[in-house]
Motif scaffolding. Sequence first.
Motif, PDB file in Angstrom:
ATOM      1  N   THR A  57       1.414  -9.872 -10.080  1.00  0.00           N
ATOM      2  CA  THR A  57       2.153  -8.746 -10.645  1.00  0.00           C
ATOM      3  C   THR A  57       2.461  -8.994 -12.120  1.00  0.00           C
ATOM      4  O   THR A  57       2.281  -8.105 -12.956  1.00  0.00           O
ATOM      5  N   GLN A  61       1.140  -6.855 -15.352  1.00  0.00           N
ATOM      6  CA  GLN A  61       2.084  -6.253 -16.297  1.00  0.00           C
ATOM      7  C   GLN A  61       1.797  -6.690 -17.732  1.00  0.00           C
ATOM      8  O   GLN A  61       1.811  -5.862 -18.647  1.00  0.00           O
ATOM      9  N   ALA A 101      -2.395  -1.975 -10.095  1.00  0.00           N
ATOM     10  CA  ALA A 101      -0.936  -2.096 -10.045  1.00  0.00           C
ATOM     11  C   ALA A 101      -0.361  -1.155  -8.989  1.00  0.00           C
ATOM     12  O   ALA A 101       0.590  -1.504  -8.288  1.00  0.00           O
ATOM     13  N   TRP A 132       8.553  -1.378 -12.563  1.00  0.00           N
ATOM     14  CA  TRP A 132       7.529  -2.029 -13.373  1.00  0.00           C
ATOM     15  C   TRP A 132       7.791  -1.718 -14.845  1.00  0.00           C
ATOM     16  O   TRP A 132       8.205  -0.620 -15.186  1.00  0.00           O
ATOM     17  N   TRP A 134       6.017  -2.695 -18.884  1.00  0.00           N
ATOM     18  CA  TRP A 134       5.001  -3.381 -19.676  1.00  0.00           C
ATOM     19  C   TRP A 134       5.029  -2.944 -21.101  1.00  0.00           C
ATOM     20  O   TRP A 134       5.614  -2.027 -21.515  1.00  0.00           O
TER      21      TRP A 134
END
Length: 134
Positions: A57, A61, A101, A132, A134
Amino acid sequence: MAWLGVLVLFLMLCALLNLLLPNPPPSRWRRALGRRTARVRRMFRRRRTPVPDPFDTLWIQTRLGYLSTKIRRLESTPNVYARAHRLMAVEAAYDDLLDEACKLAGVPSDPAALHPEEKRWQEEQELTSRGWSW
């Protein structure tokens, strides 16, 4: 009375043999019964969904962050050789990572329903709502 002595002797020999052979080979009916019970156990066993690896994960990211920065840089720089080709390649990689993802986060997706931009926006919103970044 002699039969009692023979019975005791037989039981002692069986116990001694059980100590010497801790796992005697199973008989034919035991093997067949074991196969049938294993089949029934497999039918009723719960299917466990594997927990995603946190490092996978994290890698996705960071890679999404890198690709989004690269997309912004390509869109903002006017004089780049083969700009459209590079932008298409980076966006395709970004979309593939978004799909991966979404699989990790458990987001249902319908790939044929939307245009790529709409699908990308919807997946980003779903991932953001699930924590999430990023």
